[in-house]
Design a protein around this motif. Structure first.
Motif, PDB file in Angstrom:
ATOM      1  N   SER A 193      55.215   0.510  91.393  1.00  0.00           N
ATOM      2  CA  SER A 193      55.576   0.976  90.052  1.00  0.00           C
ATOM      3  C   SER A 193      56.568   2.113  90.241  1.00  0.00           C
ATOM      4  CB  SER A 193      54.344   1.441  89.275  1.00  0.00           C
ATOM      5  OG  SER A 193      53.559   0.335  88.883  1.00  0.00           O
ATOM      6  N   ASN A 231      50.265  -0.490  93.275  1.00  0.00           N
ATOM      7  CA  ASN A 231      49.095  -1.188  92.767  1.00  0.00           C
ATOM      8  C   ASN A 231      48.682  -2.237  93.800  1.00  0.00           C
ATOM      9  OD1 ASN A 231      49.605  -0.290  89.694  1.00  0.00           O
ATOM     10  ND2 ASN A 231      51.532  -1.062  90.542  1.00  0.00           N
ATOM     11  N   TYR A 290      47.436  -0.760  85.772  1.00  0.00           N
ATOM     12  CA  TYR A 290      48.688  -1.090  86.448  1.00  0.00           C
ATOM     13  C   TYR A 290      49.780  -0.119  85.998  1.00  0.00           C
ATOM     14  CZ  TYR A 290      52.222  -4.083  88.617  1.00  0.00           C
ATOM     15  OH  TYR A 290      53.210  -4.579  89.430  1.00  0.00           O
ATOM     16  N   ILE A 296      43.149  -2.466  86.288  1.00  0.00           N
ATOM     17  CA  ILE A 296      43.128  -2.940  87.676  1.00  0.00           C
ATOM     18  C   ILE A 296      41.805  -2.572  88.347  1.00  0.00           C
ATOM     19  CG2 ILE A 296      44.179  -2.674  89.963  1.00  0.00           C
ATOM     20  CD1 ILE A 296      45.849  -4.319  88.070  1.00  0.00           C
ATOM     21  N   HIS A 317      48.678   6.357  93.490  1.00  0.00           N
ATOM     22  CA  HIS A 317      49.588   6.890  92.476  1.00  0.00           C
ATOM     23  C   HIS A 317      50.212   8.213  92.913  1.00  0.00           C
ATOM     24  CE1 HIS A 317      46.192   9.529  91.571  1.00  0.00           C
ATOM     25  NE2 HIS A 317      45.424   8.434  91.570  1.00  0.00           N
ATOM     26  N   ASN A 338      40.682  -3.717  95.114  1.00  0.00           N
ATOM     27  CA  ASN A 338      41.671  -3.140  94.195  1.00  0.00           C
ATOM     28  C   ASN A 338      41.754  -1.628  94.335  1.00  0.00           C
ATOM     29  OD1 ASN A 338      41.665  -5.773  93.399  1.00  0.00           O
ATOM     30  ND2 ASN A 338      41.091  -5.407  91.275  1.00  0.00           N
ATOM     31  N   ARG A 357      44.611   1.999  93.367  1.00  0.00           N
ATOM     32  CA  ARG A 357      45.864   2.565  92.869  1.00  0.00           C
ATOM     33  C   ARG A 357      46.235   3.739  93.766  1.00  0.00           C
ATOM     34  NH1 ARG A 357      47.937   3.392  88.261  1.00  0.00           N
ATOM     35  NH2 ARG A 357      49.658   3.826  89.653  1.00  0.00           N
TER      36      ARG A 357
END
Length: 621
Positions: A135, A166, A105, A85, A191, A187, A189
């Motif tokens: 996710s 994501n 991802y 990603i 997380h 883009n 993430r």
């Protein structure tokens, strides 16, 4: 300076212009569950009527390890667990490290929303957008070559990195096919180990969310178990923290408070076993760390450098999703389910009102407001009970010493005020042009079995293995109202193997039967999309129901038609449409066999697929 093409598209631009020409739905049923099951409700009487909302041919049930769609439809896999990603991220490999996973991802895709970019004239760019997708959790046996046994510190960090949200740009080509823009500056993430989260609202800074690592009680590391989602009128993404309790653990003999037990915290959690190497998950040392999870998190997908805001005014519980709409006078109203057997449905009303075009102001709406829990009366009426300190007995004398305590332990407050325990309230969906609201109640093996979950009209089946869908309409057609009328839209079941209530409601037949409704969303034309996460054994009481599926319903007539069946072992979850409704993005979570390409990848991989009509028309029409 913000690029004009990265500005959010305002809410009114996303509505199908045809909606203004549609007849607004003016009535909502308020009959008892007993009357519904007996086939006497207005809904059941209308089931046999033809629907004009959908013309696709229904698909049969399936046990094949593939995606089954109606004739005239096709799909592509847009993105799968482990796909790169971020710029420079590694390609998928089962042996990838935690560092690799940070740019890829995440695993077990779930709720998602599409945010179109603007074109050079300031309008909607139909072919460029940002996809924000959750996710939720990880599958140990597929994530590690050793199957998840004897985890190293890097294994744990990889698992944490595979959680979260994501956010990435997607682009459509001339053939109506979407692709990930892998090198986009948009883009990101967010997380489980990201440092981009801030607690906001009443609980921010309170001792209940202060830890040794964060004395301010405002700066949170990560987001976990991101299940369903929401999308705001001002162009932000709401991700929902659900089963956060499963990641925490403690040494044997650790004592837990009643509040911790009410949220399922324990020594072993879900056996992730992170706490020995990641100390913040050790409840014996950091008991307040768990209080920093279980919130609605607001993310600005258009600004990759922005912080993600955990909105404490909306209450802490196992959030499934958040369906956000506006009241008549412009207050933001969010409906939310707490996904556990015997928990509650909630409503949040913002203190301030929405201002068209004032995004900076609107992005503060979820910081302050009032939280309510739903009470469903057996006569088809209902009320929202306010969860505010000093009201409805929520006082220090009864163990509720502050508003902050009530929000952190919203479950305790809802139970105290007599809200109705529900059969796992999951996704909530608001009709785009009517005040009707729907909620999936997935199943509940404890209904009528445990004393604290007695049978009632809103949850009328003992043990309820199939689940059902409830709907309500607020008084005066205003989401700000404290009262509402309700009925049961559908009782899932199996008319082939069962009789009576277990066969399902009148709008469930051998041609559309299903179990465990979960994901739920309306498209702009008012079609209700229903996704399932249930028993796919195809045996016993579930014989003939096949793999998990996605169906489409007419919310007025009650007509239900099967649109899609997923591959073996999967849950169908997460759904969002392109603005022109020529593409629907759908999540395939935890496939168990070979899909989409285990021969090449070595393991099955959770994925997002993009579905379209071969003739380029509106999906579902």
């Amino acid at each position: 300076m913000e690029n004009d093409q990265h500005k959010p598209v305002e809410f009114h631009n996303l509505l199908n212009p045809a909606m203004s020409r549609r007849q607004i739905i003016k009535t909502g049923g308020t009959v008892s569950a007993a009357g519904f099951l007996a086939g006497t409700s207005a809904l059941s009487q209308a089931v046999s009527q033809a629907t004009t909302l959908m013309s696709f041919p229904a698909v049969p049930t399936s046990t094949a390890d593939t995606v089954v769609l109606p004739e005239g439809y096709e799909y592509d896999v847009l993105v799968s667990w482990g796909d790169p990603i971020l710029k420079g991220a590694s390609k998928f490999d089962v042996e990838n490290s935690a560092e690799d996973q940070l740019g890829q991802y995440g695993d077990n895709t779930d709720g998602m929303s599409l945010f179109h970019l603007t074109d050079k004239d300031g309008g909607v760019d139909e072919d460029r957008a940002i996809l924000a997708a959750n996710s939720e959790y990880i599958n140990k046996k597929f994530m590690h070559t050793h199957g998840g046994e004897n985890l190293t510190a890097d294994d744990v960090r990889k698992e944490i990195a595979a959680h979260g949200v994501n956010v990435f740009e997607v682009k459509r080509n001339w053939f109506n096919k979407w692709k990930v823009v892998k090198n986009s500056d948009l883009n990101r993430r967010l997380h489980g180990n990201a440092d981009e989260f801030v607690l906001t609202g009443p609980v921010a800074g309170h001792p209940l969310v202060q830890t040794d690592m964060d004395r301010t009680g405002t700066k949170v590391i990560g987001t976990l178990n991101n299940c369903g989602n929401g999308q705001t009128p001002w162009g932000t993404y709401l991700t929902c923290e659900e089963n956060f309790n499963g990641y925490f653990g403690a040494p044997a003999g650790t004592a837990f408070s009643d509040e911790q037990k009410a949220y399922g915290l324990s020594e072993t959690g879900f056996d992730y076993n992170w706490w020995p190497t990641e100390e913040r998950f050790n409840l014996a040392k950091h008991p307040n760390e768990a209080n920093r999870f279980g919130w609605i998190v607001e993310i600005d997908p258009y600004n990759p450098s922005s912080k993600a805001m955990k909105r404490t005014a909306m209450g802490r519980f196992k959030h499934e999703n958040a369906a956000l709409t506006l009241s008549k006078d412009g207050h933001a109203v969010a409906y939310m389910g707490d996904d556990e057997r015997g928990e509650f449905i909630y409503k949040f009303i913002s203190r301030d009102t929405y201002r068209e075009g004032d995004r900076a102001h609107n992005m503060t709406l979820l910081e302050n407001g009032t939280l309510y829990a739903a009470k469903f009366n057996d006569n088809g009426s209902g009320e929202w009970v306010e969860l505010t300190y000093g009201k409805n007995g929520l006082t220090q004398a009864n163990g509720f010493d502050s508003q902050e305590y009530i929000l952190v332990y919203a479950r305790l407050a809802a139970r105290f005020v007599g809200a109705t325990t529900m059969d796992r309230p999951e996704w909530v969906a608001c009709h785009p042009s009517s005040p009707m609201v729907f909620c999936t109640l997935t199943n509940n093996k404890y209904r009528g079995v445990r004393d604290n979950q007695p049978l009632n009209a809103a949850n009328p089946r003992e043990e309820n293995p199939f689940g059902h869908i409830i709907r309500w309409v607020p008084e005066n057609r205003d989401h700000k109202a404290s009262r509402f009328g309700w009925d049961l839209f559908a009782m899932a079941g199996n008319p082939e193997t069962q009789s009576g209530a277990m066969a399902g409601s009148d709008n469930v037949s051998a041609d559309n039967m299903f179990n465990s409704p979960d994901g739920l969303m309306f498209d702009n034309d008012g079609r209700l999309w229903i996704q399932t996460d249930g028993n796919y054994s195809n045996e016993g009481i579930f014989a003939g129901q096949g793999n998990n599926q996605m169906l489409v319903a007419d919310p007025v007539s009650g007509h239900i038609r099967r649109f899609m069946v997923g591959p073996n072992g999967c849950e169908i979850t997460g759904i969002t449409f392109s603005n022109d409704q020529r593409t629907v993005f759908v999540g395939i979570q935890h496939p168990s066999n070979a899909w989409p390409n285990a021969e090449k990848d070595g393991v099955p991989r959770s994925s997002v697929i993009a579905i379209r009509r071969e003739d380029g028309g509106i999906v579902g029409a």
